[in-house]
Design a protein around this motif. Structure first.
Motif, mmCIF file in Angstrom:
data_model
loop_
_atom_site.group_PDB
_atom_site.id
_atom_site.type_symbol
_atom_site.label_atom_id
_atom_site.label_comp_id
_atom_site.label_asym_id
_atom_site.label_seq_id
_atom_site.Cartn_x
_atom_site.Cartn_y
_atom_site.Cartn_z
ATOM 1 N N ASP A 205 6.140 8.926 2.231
ATOM 2 C CA ASP A 205 7.226 9.863 2.000
ATOM 3 C C ASP A 205 7.833 10.125 3.374
ATOM 4 O O ASP A 205 7.582 9.745 4.516
ATOM 5 N N ARG A 206 8.541 11.083 3.536
ATOM 6 C CA ARG A 206 9.585 11.497 4.515
ATOM 7 C C ARG A 206 8.826 11.931 5.810
ATOM 8 O O ARG A 206 9.348 12.144 6.829
ATOM 9 N N GLY A 207 7.726 12.503 5.365
ATOM 10 C CA GLY A 207 6.760 13.261 6.464
ATOM 11 C C GLY A 207 6.050 12.172 7.390
ATOM 12 O O GLY A 207 5.564 12.675 8.417
ATOM 13 N N TYR A 208 6.173 10.854 7.110
ATOM 14 C CA TYR A 208 5.804 9.753 8.101
ATOM 15 C C TYR A 208 7.051 9.118 8.730
ATOM 16 O O TYR A 208 6.903 8.071 9.456
ATOM 17 N N ILE A 209 8.221 9.697 8.908
ATOM 18 C CA ILE A 209 9.501 9.238 9.538
ATOM 19 C C ILE A 209 9.088 9.515 11.222
ATOM 20 O O ILE A 209 8.953 10.480 11.501
ATOM 21 N N SER A 210 9.057 8.382 11.788
ATOM 22 C CA SER A 210 8.974 8.325 13.259
ATOM 23 C C SER A 210 9.260 6.937 13.928
ATOM 24 O O SER A 210 8.603 6.183 13.459
ATOM 25 N N GLN B 112 7.154 3.449 -7.168
ATOM 26 C CA GLN B 112 5.789 3.322 -7.412
ATOM 27 C C GLN B 112 4.691 4.184 -6.612
ATOM 28 O O GLN B 112 3.534 4.277 -6.926
ATOM 29 N N ARG B 113 5.290 4.819 -5.702
ATOM 30 C CA ARG B 113 4.578 5.429 -4.908
ATOM 31 C C ARG B 113 3.969 6.786 -5.529
ATOM 32 O O ARG B 113 2.924 7.325 -5.125
ATOM 33 N N ASN B 114 4.484 7.471 -6.785
ATOM 34 C CA ASN B 114 4.065 8.138 -7.552
ATOM 35 C C ASN B 114 2.534 8.083 -7.998
ATOM 36 O O ASN B 114 1.919 8.802 -8.485
ATOM 37 N N LEU B 115 2.095 6.676 -7.853
ATOM 38 C CA LEU B 115 0.731 6.395 -8.204
ATOM 39 C C LEU B 115 -0.369 7.110 -7.264
ATOM 40 O O LEU B 115 -1.242 7.433 -7.788
ATOM 41 N N LEU B 116 0.107 7.325 -6.056
ATOM 42 C CA LEU B 116 -0.645 8.237 -5.259
ATOM 43 C C LEU B 116 -0.902 9.859 -5.753
ATOM 44 O O LEU B 116 -2.114 10.392 -5.540
ATOM 45 N N GLU B 117 0.132 10.248 -6.252
ATOM 46 C CA GLU B 117 -0.002 11.627 -6.750
ATOM 47 C C GLU B 117 -0.799 11.568 -7.984
ATOM 48 O O GLU B 117 -1.928 12.177 -8.117
ATOM 49 N N THR B 118 -1.290 10.321 -8.671
ATOM 50 C CA THR B 118 -2.039 10.166 -9.852
ATOM 51 C C THR B 118 -3.409 10.329 -9.216
ATOM 52 O O THR B 118 -4.235 10.890 -9.815
ATOM 53 N N VAL B 119 -3.593 9.627 -8.269
ATOM 54 C CA VAL B 119 -4.971 9.573 -7.701
ATOM 55 C C VAL B 119 -5.308 10.846 -7.047
ATOM 56 O O VAL B 119 -6.545 11.187 -7.525
ATOM 57 N N ASN B 120 -4.359 11.745 -6.530
ATOM 58 C CA ASN B 120 -4.591 12.949 -5.993
ATOM 59 C C ASN B 120 -5.295 13.882 -7.048
ATOM 60 O O ASN B 120 -5.957 14.740 -7.215
ATOM 61 N N GLY B 121 -4.112 13.780 -8.188
ATOM 62 C CA GLY B 121 -4.531 14.706 -9.239
ATOM 63 C C GLY B 121 -5.853 14.445 -10.033
ATOM 64 O O GLY B 121 -6.650 15.230 -10.359
ATOM 65 N N GLN B 122 -6.267 13.195 -10.099
ATOM 66 C CA GLN B 122 -7.630 12.690 -10.722
ATOM 67 C C GLN B 122 -8.684 13.160 -9.810
ATOM 68 O O GLN B 122 -9.902 13.624 -10.380
ATOM 69 N N LEU B 123 -8.543 12.980 -8.416
ATOM 70 C CA LEU B 123 -9.690 13.588 -7.587
ATOM 71 C C LEU B 123 -9.735 15.091 -7.863
ATOM 72 O O LEU B 123 -10.892 15.448 -7.764
ATOM 73 N N HIS C 59 0.841 -1.125 0.066
ATOM 74 C CA HIS C 59 -0.069 0.003 -0.090
ATOM 75 C C HIS C 59 0.991 1.216 0.116
ATOM 76 O O HIS C 59 1.909 1.095 0.408
ATOM 77 N N PHE C 60 0.037 2.325 -0.575
ATOM 78 C CA PHE C 60 0.914 3.419 -0.522
ATOM 79 C C PHE C 60 0.092 4.619 0.232
ATOM 80 O O PHE C 60 -1.081 4.688 -0.049
ATOM 81 N N MET C 61 0.650 5.392 0.906
ATOM 82 C CA MET C 61 -0.183 6.410 1.841
ATOM 83 C C MET C 61 0.483 7.901 1.623
ATOM 84 O O MET C 61 1.682 8.201 1.595
ATOM 85 N N GLY C 62 -0.360 8.672 1.826
ATOM 86 C CA GLY C 62 -0.032 10.305 1.571
ATOM 87 C C GLY C 62 -1.224 11.073 2.050
ATOM 88 O O GLY C 62 -2.117 10.636 2.240
ATOM 89 N N SER C 63 -0.906 12.300 1.887
ATOM 90 C CA SER C 63 -2.014 13.269 2.156
ATOM 91 C C SER C 63 -2.192 14.433 1.220
ATOM 92 O O SER C 63 -0.980 14.658 0.458
ATOM 93 N N MET C 64 -3.112 14.890 1.022
ATOM 94 C CA MET C 64 -3.119 16.341 0.146
ATOM 95 C C MET C 64 -3.948 17.197 0.790
ATOM 96 O O MET C 64 -4.919 16.896 1.544
#
Length: 246
Positions: free
Chosen positions: A152-157, A194-205, A74-79
């Motif tokens: 991405d690096r925002g999830y480093i903890s 392949q995490r760039n797939l998430l940016e594709t989803v964000n762009g389509q939304l 799975h790939f995770m991110g926020s927009m």
């Protein structure tokens, strides 16, 4: 009066039409598709019903996201979801008590965040709306899923990474410039690219379904809009995946 299923259908169908405004879509439906409904009220009443049944729209989305394929990758991110321009923050009233300023990698904004977890087929596995100030890593455990999670690096903890590890979820990120380099194996490096797939989803939304706009006048209407958009995308993604597999 419209049935609950008809209200959800109208809320979702509007995003599949060529109309950018819900009012224009309702007027078109009243002119050419009135016979498809037992009773079709005016736009004001339909809009009020959509706001009233916002919780039902969320529940419907949660029901269909379970149809997404769980392949343990799975790939995770926020927009950011901006509710107004930065210069108009002081004059904004609709979400004054809920919206908060946040600062992602793209700069300061005023509004909310949409956290998404998708699989390799670009199907949404989990989603959550938070305030703009909420840190991405603080939401990871709420969208917990078994397998490997690339972010991405925002999830480093270290704390959250160990917490997720105990629950069967391996969080994988790239290291920051001031951290010791931790090389990824060949497979993890492949999936990280392949995490760039998430940016594709964000762009389509945002581009295809108009997820981000400033026309909302109530919180319930705003939430109904977000999750109706996610329903449309999810149904489109699942249908496309089915056709490819077939």
């Amino acid at each position: 009066m419209l049935e609950l299923s008809e209200v959800i259908f109208l809320a979702v169908w509007s995003y599949l039409s060529d109309f950018k405004k819900f009012k224009q879509f309702i007027v078109f439906t009243q002119l050419y598709h009135r016979k498809a409904f037992k009773y079709l009220p005016c736009y004001t009443r339909i809009n009020a019903l959509v706001n009233q049944y916002a919780d039902a729209i969320i529940a419907f989305f949660e029901a269909i996201w379970g149809k997404a394929k769980n392949n343990h990758i799975h790939f995770m991110g926020s927009m950011p979801l901006r509710v107004c321009k930065n210069m108009r923050i002081s004059r904004h009233r609709t979400f004054k008590e809920k919206a908060i300023r946040g600062k992602p990698s793209t700069g300061w904004f005023y509004g909310f965040k949409l956290h998404l977890m998708v699989n390799r087929a670009c199907e949404i596995v989990s989603a959550l709306v938070t305030t703009g100030k909420r840190a991405d890593i603080q939401v990871a455990y709420l969208l917990l899923n078994m397998g490997k999670l690339f972010a991405d690096r925002g999830y480093i903890s270290k704390f959250y990474q160990q917490f997720l590890q105990k629950h069967g979820c391996e969080l994988i990120t790239r290291t920051r410039s001031n951290m010791a380099v931790s090389p990824l194996n060949k497979d993890d490096e492949h999936y990280m690219c392949q995490r760039n797939l998430l940016e594709t989803v964000n762009g389509q939304l945002k581009e295809s379904f108009g997820l981000e706009n400033s026309r909302h006048r109530s919180w319930r209407g705003y939430i109904a809009h977000i999750y109706a958009t996610l329903i449309v995308y999810q149904c489109t993604a699942i249908s496309l995946t089915f056709r490819i597999c077939k």
